[in-house]
Design a protein around this motif. Structure first.
Motif, PDB file in Angstrom:
ATOM      1  N   GLU A 234      19.291 -36.128 -33.666  1.00  0.00           N
ATOM      2  CA  GLU A 234      20.690 -36.281 -34.055  1.00  0.00           C
ATOM      3  C   GLU A 234      21.534 -36.627 -32.837  1.00  0.00           C
ATOM      4  O   GLU A 234      21.408 -36.010 -31.781  1.00  0.00           O
TER       5      GLU A 234
ATOM      6  N   THR B 260      23.868 -24.347 -45.345  1.00  0.00           N
ATOM      7  CA  THR B 260      25.139 -24.692 -44.733  1.00  0.00           C
ATOM      8  C   THR B 260      26.168 -23.590 -44.925  1.00  0.00           C
ATOM      9  O   THR B 260      26.183 -22.906 -45.951  1.00  0.00           O
TER      10      THR B 260
ATOM     11  N   TRP C 193      11.390 -29.055 -45.374  1.00  0.00           N
ATOM     12  CA  TRP C 193      12.571 -28.882 -44.530  1.00  0.00           C
ATOM     13  C   TRP C 193      13.689 -28.420 -45.447  1.00  0.00           C
ATOM     14  O   TRP C 193      13.931 -29.023 -46.502  1.00  0.00           O
TER      15      TRP C 193
ATOM     16  N   ILE D 264      18.813 -25.241 -40.036  1.00  0.00           N
ATOM     17  CA  ILE D 264      17.696 -25.934 -40.673  1.00  0.00           C
ATOM     18  C   ILE D 264      16.458 -25.060 -40.547  1.00  0.00           C
ATOM     19  O   ILE D 264      16.186 -24.505 -39.474  1.00  0.00           O
TER      20      ILE D 264
ATOM     21  N   LYS E 254      17.897 -26.929 -45.616  1.00  0.00           N
ATOM     22  CA  LYS E 254      19.162 -26.739 -44.895  1.00  0.00           C
ATOM     23  C   LYS E 254      19.993 -25.694 -45.610  1.00  0.00           C
ATOM     24  O   LYS E 254      20.034 -25.638 -46.841  1.00  0.00           O
TER      25      LYS E 254
ATOM     26  N   ASP F 136      25.861 -31.633 -36.244  1.00  0.00           N
ATOM     27  CA  ASP F 136      26.900 -32.337 -36.993  1.00  0.00           C
ATOM     28  C   ASP F 136      27.118 -33.704 -36.350  1.00  0.00           C
ATOM     29  O   ASP F 136      28.008 -33.890 -35.527  1.00  0.00           O
TER      30      ASP F 136
ATOM     31  N   LYS G 232      21.826 -26.715 -37.250  1.00  0.00           N
ATOM     32  CA  LYS G 232      22.098 -27.950 -37.989  1.00  0.00           C
ATOM     33  C   LYS G 232      23.169 -28.719 -37.228  1.00  0.00           C
ATOM     34  O   LYS G 232      24.323 -28.302 -37.162  1.00  0.00           O
TER      35      LYS G 232
END
Length: 329
Positions: free
Chosen positions: A93, A208, A204, A188, A206, A46, A44
């Motif tokens: 990203e 964390t 999808w 992810i 996520k 940032d 994932k």
């Protein structure tokens, strides 16, 4: 280890018109990684979610909310023109990496120029994780595995501003544990057989290491140290309104504290954006968004143990936390 496949990409229908913009597929927050052979895992990142549109003679960069930020990412635009495609839309990203190869949002927002920075725009890297359109073909109806088979030959092995976000073949729980141990934001999980669907869904997911969201800065409380910031006052969306969700008083250095205080003082207003009375508070125009890491919510809808991670402009409104029927979105 990156996922590889010997399958040939499926043949596609005749030419499709290139979309001017595609609303992104958004991951749903879950507590544990899903299991099974139909799930692929990625880091994932940032940073800023962006789409790179490559067209004859030009490349454009659109944010998650649809804003054209082409001028803010010159090295990504320049690298996009070098890809061996005529037309394409890449989803991914934009990040800045620290000296250990981890994406750091604070470094990214400084590179974009909101605050004084030692980082230049050239330090920003785009990690592509999906391919939505390629040379006259709309790929969104294809399964993720097929889209990745077309993406990888375009960007795999590159070390420029555009790179491949690698899929990892591993047990989801173990990958999540390792990601958190290395200081990453999380992972992810994506269902390899699903087409690309705009909006938030279960295909999808996520997971964390800590909770993290974006909140509108509606004011601040000065520090007892002259010229410094004591606490940011934050708000989330509920319908069309902003509601106060508490404050954040940690996460910045002494230097950043002074810079934020000076920036916010230039936005002061006598008309608070939320229904809140605080004797020492300075209310500001609700034009900036704080990236905040926190542990949980209190029963009355306030953030617990909030820590500042960076700021962004509110013009990309899609990123701001919004209450649904319960506390969590």
């Amino acid at each position: 280890m990156a996922r590889t496949s010997s399958k040939k990409p499926l043949a596609l229908a005749p030419s499709d018109p290139m979309p001017a913009r595609i609303d992104p597929c958004l991951a749903t927050l879950v507590d544990k990684p899903p299991k099974g052979p139909d799930w692929a895992y990625e880091v994932k990142w940032d940073g800023y979610r962006i789409a790179v549109h490559i067209e004859p003679g030009r490349a454009r960069i659109l944010t998650r909310g649809g804003y054209d930020w082409t001028e803010r990412f010159p090295t990504i635009v320049d690298d996009a023109r070098r890809l061996a495609v005529k037309t394409a839309i890449l989803d991914g990203e934009a990040v800045v990496l620290d000296d250990q190869g981890r994406s750091d949002f604070g470094m990214l927002q400084r590179a974009l120029g909101r605050l004084p920075s030692p980082y230049e725009a050239g330090a920003i890297v785009f990690y592509a994780f999906d391919l939505l359109y390629l040379d006259g073909r709309d790929l969104r109806r294809l399964p993720l595995g097929e889209r990745r088979r077309r993406l990888e030959p375009l960007v795999a092995g590159r070390e420029g501003a555009i790179r491949l976000s690698e899929e990892v073949q591993a047990d989801g729980d173990e990958f999540f544990r390792v990601a958190c141990a290395h200081g990453l934001e999380g992972i992810i999980a994506k269902h390899v057989e699903k087409p690309y669907r705009s909006g938030r869904g279960e295909w999808w997911q996520k997971i964390t290491c800590k909770r993290r969201d974006s909140f509108v800065i509606v004011g601040f409380e000065p520090s007892t140290v002259p010229g410094h910031l004591g606490r940011l006052l934050l708000a989330a969306r509920r319908g069309d309104e902003l509601v106060y969700v508490g404050g954040c008083g940690t996460g910045w250095s002494n230097e950043l504290s002074r810079e934020l205080r000076k920036l916010l003082e230039g936005m002061a207003t006598k008309s608070p954006a939320v229904a809140l009375r605080r004797k020492a508070a300075v209310f500001v125009e609700p034009v900036l968004v704080a990236e905040v890491e926190y542990r949980a919510w209190t029963d009355d809808g306030k953030l617990r143990h909030a820590s500042f991670k960076g700021i962004r402009s509110r013009e990309d409104e899609a990123a701001v936390f919004q209450f649904s029927k319960g506390i969590e979105e």
